[in-house]
Motif scaffolding. Structure first.
Motif, short mmCIF file in Angstrom:
data_model
loop_
_atom_site.label_atom_id
_atom_site.label_comp_id
_atom_site.label_asym_id
_atom_site.label_seq_id
_atom_site.Cartn_x
_atom_site.Cartn_y
_atom_site.Cartn_z
N THR A 55 0.83 -1.22 0.00
CA THR A 55 0.00 0.00 0.00
C THR A 55 0.86 1.27 0.00
OG1 THR A 55 -1.84 -1.17 1.00
CG2 THR A 55 -1.85 1.22 1.23
N GLY A 75 -1.28 8.43 11.10
CA GLY A 75 -1.33 6.98 11.28
C GLY A 75 0.08 6.43 11.37
N ARG A 76 0.31 5.57 12.35
CA ARG A 76 1.68 5.03 12.56
C ARG A 76 1.68 3.50 12.56
NH1 ARG A 76 2.48 6.27 19.04
NH2 ARG A 76 0.38 5.72 19.61
N SER A 77 0.79 2.89 11.79
CA SER A 77 0.74 1.42 11.79
C SER A 77 1.98 0.85 11.08
CB SER A 77 -0.53 0.91 11.10
OG SER A 77 -0.44 1.14 9.71
N HIS A 126 -0.30 10.64 15.16
CA HIS A 126 -1.05 9.47 15.63
C HIS A 126 -2.06 9.90 16.67
CE1 HIS A 126 1.73 9.83 18.96
NE2 HIS A 126 2.69 9.90 18.07
N SER A 127 -2.65 8.92 17.33
CA SER A 127 -3.77 9.24 18.22
C SER A 127 -3.37 10.08 19.43
CB SER A 127 -4.45 7.94 18.68
OG SER A 127 -3.47 7.08 19.20
N ALA A 175 -4.13 7.79 6.96
CA ALA A 175 -4.25 6.33 7.17
C ALA A 175 -4.72 6.10 8.60
CB ALA A 175 -2.92 5.63 6.91
N VAL A 176 -5.95 6.51 8.86
CA VAL A 176 -6.50 6.49 10.21
C VAL A 176 -7.57 5.41 10.37
CG1 VAL A 176 -7.58 7.92 12.02
CG2 VAL A 176 -6.14 9.01 10.28
N GLY A 177 -8.48 5.36 9.39
CA GLY A 177 -9.60 4.43 9.49
C GLY A 177 -10.81 5.09 10.11
N ARG A 178 -10.98 6.43 9.85
CA ARG A 178 -12.16 7.13 10.36
C ARG A 178 -12.73 8.02 9.25
NH1 ARG A 178 -10.56 9.34 16.25
NH2 ARG A 178 -12.32 10.72 15.84
N PHE A 196 -12.32 12.20 8.54
CA PHE A 196 -11.43 12.64 9.62
C PHE A 196 -10.66 13.90 9.20
CE2 PHE A 196 -7.41 12.64 11.92
CZ PHE A 196 -7.84 12.46 13.22
N VAL A 225 -5.66 6.91 2.24
CA VAL A 225 -5.47 5.45 2.31
C VAL A 225 -6.66 4.77 2.99
CG1 VAL A 225 -3.93 3.62 3.13
CG2 VAL A 225 -2.96 5.78 2.37
N GLY A 226 -7.41 5.52 3.77
CA GLY A 226 -8.50 4.94 4.58
C GLY A 226 -9.54 4.21 3.75
N ILE A 227 -10.04 3.13 4.31
CA ILE A 227 -11.17 2.42 3.71
C ILE A 227 -12.17 2.20 4.84
CG2 ILE A 227 -11.99 0.35 2.52
CD1 ILE A 227 -9.20 -0.10 1.47
N GLY A 235 -6.16 2.33 -3.20
CA GLY A 235 -6.47 0.92 -2.96
C GLY A 235 -6.21 0.06 -4.19
N THR A 251 -2.62 -1.13 -4.62
CA THR A 251 -2.08 -2.13 -3.70
C THR A 251 -1.91 -3.48 -4.40
OG1 THR A 251 -3.02 -1.00 -1.80
CG2 THR A 251 -2.51 -3.31 -1.50
P1 NAD Z 1 -4.50 1.10 12.21
O1 NAD Z 1 -5.80 1.04 12.95
O2 NAD Z 1 -3.46 0.08 12.47
O3 NAD Z 1 -3.84 2.53 12.44
C1 NAD Z 1 -4.60 3.69 12.52
C2 NAD Z 1 -3.70 4.81 12.95
O4 NAD Z 1 -4.47 5.99 13.07
C3 NAD Z 1 -3.01 4.57 14.29
O5 NAD Z 1 -1.61 4.70 14.14
C4 NAD Z 1 -3.56 5.65 15.20
O6 NAD Z 1 -2.58 6.19 16.08
C5 NAD Z 1 -4.02 6.70 14.19
N1 NAD Z 1 -5.11 7.49 14.76
C6 NAD Z 1 -6.26 7.04 15.31
N2 NAD Z 1 -6.99 8.07 15.77
C7 NAD Z 1 -6.29 9.19 15.54
C8 NAD Z 1 -6.48 10.56 15.81
N3 NAD Z 1 -7.57 10.99 16.44
N4 NAD Z 1 -5.54 11.44 15.42
C9 NAD Z 1 -4.44 11.03 14.78
N5 NAD Z 1 -4.17 9.73 14.50
C10 NAD Z 1 -5.09 8.82 14.88
O7 NAD Z 1 -4.91 1.13 10.68
P2 NAD Z 1 -4.06 0.80 9.34
O8 NAD Z 1 -3.94 -0.65 9.19
O9 NAD Z 1 -2.86 1.66 9.24
O10 NAD Z 1 -5.13 1.31 8.27
C11 NAD Z 1 -5.54 2.66 8.22
C12 NAD Z 1 -6.65 2.80 7.21
O11 NAD Z 1 -6.14 2.43 5.93
C13 NAD Z 1 -7.85 1.86 7.44
O12 NAD Z 1 -9.03 2.51 7.03
C14 NAD Z 1 -7.56 0.68 6.54
O13 NAD Z 1 -8.76 0.00 6.13
C15 NAD Z 1 -6.91 1.37 5.38
N6 NAD Z 1 -5.99 0.52 4.59
C16 NAD Z 1 -6.11 0.59 3.25
C17 NAD Z 1 -5.28 -0.17 2.45
C18 NAD Z 1 -5.41 -0.07 0.97
O14 NAD Z 1 -5.06 -0.97 0.24
N7 NAD Z 1 -5.86 1.08 0.46
C19 NAD Z 1 -4.33 -1.02 3.03
C20 NAD Z 1 -4.20 -1.05 4.40
C21 NAD Z 1 -5.04 -0.26 5.19
#
Ligand code: NAD
Length: 286
Positions: free
Chosen positions: A144, A168-170, A192-193, A211-214, A217, A232-234, A266, A269
């Motif tokens: 990704t 996002g720091r995943s 990050h959060s 890349a947060v997942g919200r 956002f 990146v979020g989905i 996406g 990827t």
């Molecule tokens: P994750 O849950 O592991 O990480 C989310 C990150 O967001 C964390 O590091 C967290 O600290 C940060 N975060 C949460 N709340 C926050 C806030 N209020 N302020 C700042 N940062 C905050 O998620 P992930 O695996 O990194 O995935 C992120 C998103 O990307 C998801 O929506 C996932 O579905 C999507 N994703 C898409 C693809 C793709 O192919 N497009 C691949 C992987 C993940």
């Protein structure tokens, strides 16, 4: 003025065209067709769709593909045994373990991933590849973030010397994204959060990666006018409705470039997974 919308379909097709050229050349040189094995544990519907798409793309490209479906109640050692078997299989050049794992296996995720032979680790999650990426050595790079970089480059968006902010720091997205941008000479900030005054930081970004997942956002007041926004979020907000992390309608009026969801990064990827599989095979065969 409204932002240029970066179509994942166009850039993914470019990557697949290049991958096809590399694949044809590799088969010509070695007589071997690269093979990808995807392991899926359990029946998570989203994961099943992702795995089906990977399998279909392999077949369209001319890469051998096998899907190993294991039941939800598979134990850690049975899964590791399946991985080790693929490590030994010379017809398999890339191994991908579809995440997330069922809840009972999640505490062992790292331990399980460590068993994938690093040279077959087409997702780039093995610590050997993570370490190599962090010191700037050639390695398998997570698909990704690699897709995001390819899209920025293909769109002609400058990275060198620019401020890049990642929310996002995943291990899957945020951290490898930071290393890739750093390798391209961006000045990188990871949020990050626990980050305070997030908006003050995101407003400095020439390139903003969400890349947060919200859903929604990233709002328009969080971005610098003229920035490139990579979403990146989905997020599934209704049974058939996916959105990203960015308030697309408002942000596109202020940004210079923006990726949509669905139809954005996406799609890259899977294309980068094809490239990684061919590259893994090339390194194993030549
Ligand atoms: P994750 O849950 O592991 O990480 C989310 C990150 O967001 C964390 O590091 C967290 O600290 C940060 N975060 C949460 N709340 C926050 C806030 N209020 N302020 C700042 N940062 C905050 O998620 P992930 O695996 O990194 O995935 C992120 C998103 O990307 C998801 O929506 C996932 O579905 C999507 N994703 C898409 C693809 C793709 O192919 N497009 C691949 C992987 C993940």
């Amino acid at each position: 003025m409204s932002a240029v919308i970066l179509s994942g379909k166009t850039y993914a097709q470019e990557l697949k065209n290049q991958a096809k050229i590399n694949l044809t050349e590799l088969i010509r040189q070695t007589g071997v067709t690269p093979g990808l094995a995807v392991i899926i544990v359990g029946a998570d519907p989203a994961s099943q769709v992702y795995v089906r798409n990977k399998h279909r793309t392999c077949r369209e490209m001319g890469i051998n593909s096998q899907v190993i479906s294991l039941p939800e109640n598979t134990g850690k050692s049975a899964l590791i045994t399946a991985i080790k078997k693929l490590n030994e299989d010379v017809s398999v050049h890339g191994i991908l373990l579809q995440l997330p794992l069922p809840k009972t296996l999640q505490p062992y995720e790292s331990e399980i991933l460590y068993n994938i032979n690093p040279s077959k680790d087409v997702d780039g999650f093995h610590p050997v590849n993570v370490g190599k990426l962090s010191i700037g050595e050639k390695c398998m790079v997570p698909c990704t973030p690699l897709g995001c970089i390819k899209m920025l480059e293909s769109a002609g968006i400058p990275i060198d010397g620019k401020n890049a902010v990642i929310i996002g720091r995943s291990n899957i997205v945020g951290k490898p994204m930071a290393n890739l941008l750093l390798a391209k000479n961006a000045t990188v900030t990871i949020c990050h959060s626990h980050t305070q005054n997030l908006k003050d930081i995101t407003r400095t970004a020439d390139i903003l990666i969400a890349a947060v997942g919200r859903p929604a956002f990233v709002t328009a007041d969080m971005i610098k006018p003229g920035a490139a926004i990579i979403d990146v979020g989905i997020n599934r907000i209704a049974p058939k409705k996916l959105v990203g992390d960015v308030d697309f309608t408002a942000v596109k009026e202020k940004a210079a470039f923006i990726t949509p969801v669905p139809g954005g990064v996406g799609l890259l990827t899977i294309a980068t997974l094809m490239q990684n599989t061919i590259e893994a095979a090339r390194q194993q065969l030549l």
